[in-house]
Motif scaffolding. Sequence first.
Motif, short mmCIF file in Angstrom:
data_model
loop_
_atom_site.label_atom_id
_atom_site.label_comp_id
_atom_site.label_asym_id
_atom_site.label_seq_id
_atom_site.Cartn_x
_atom_site.Cartn_y
_atom_site.Cartn_z
N ASN A 51 -29.99 -23.25 32.19
CA ASN A 51 -30.80 -23.20 33.41
C ASN A 51 -30.47 -21.96 34.23
OD1 ASN A 51 -32.79 -24.38 35.15
ND2 ASN A 51 -31.11 -24.91 36.53
N GLU A 52 -29.18 -21.64 34.33
CA GLU A 52 -28.78 -20.43 35.06
C GLU A 52 -29.31 -19.17 34.36
OE1 GLU A 52 -27.40 -18.18 38.09
OE2 GLU A 52 -27.54 -20.36 38.01
N ASN B 29 -32.90 -18.90 35.22
CA ASN B 29 -33.06 -18.45 36.60
C ASN B 29 -32.82 -16.94 36.72
OD1 ASN B 29 -33.69 -21.01 37.45
ND2 ASN B 29 -31.60 -21.49 38.11
N ILE B 30 -31.81 -16.44 36.02
CA ILE B 30 -31.53 -15.00 36.03
C ILE B 30 -32.72 -14.23 35.47
CG2 ILE B 30 -30.11 -13.18 34.97
CD1 ILE B 30 -27.75 -15.24 35.18
N GLU C 129 -26.68 -26.65 32.27
CA GLU C 129 -26.46 -25.82 33.45
C GLU C 129 -26.44 -24.34 33.09
OE1 GLU C 129 -22.96 -27.14 35.53
OE2 GLU C 129 -23.69 -29.19 35.65
N ILE C 130 -25.80 -24.00 31.98
CA ILE C 130 -25.72 -22.60 31.54
C ILE C 130 -27.11 -22.08 31.19
CG2 ILE C 130 -24.89 -21.08 29.70
CD1 ILE C 130 -22.31 -22.87 29.68
#
Length: 74
Positions: free
Chosen positions: A20-21, A24-25, A17-18
């Motif tokens: 992936n975030e 995305n950023i 999740e980290i």
Amino acid sequence: MYIKREINIVITEEEREILNEARNILMTFEDECSIADEHTLQDMYEEYTECVEHQTALPTAIDLLTTILGDNDL
């Protein structure tokens, strides 16, 4: 003939999740940044990494995260 070495990266769901975030950023930044912003990021990359100078720090980071996450179809 060639030698192929496969690397398996095992990450937890929280790490996934980290990462992936973070991806995305970076993708949002790449889509919305100005040329000056992009140059600032590139300069920071070269300053902090002391790597061979090239103009692809941002796409390379996005591609690396995509490879780690195993989402190569994006």
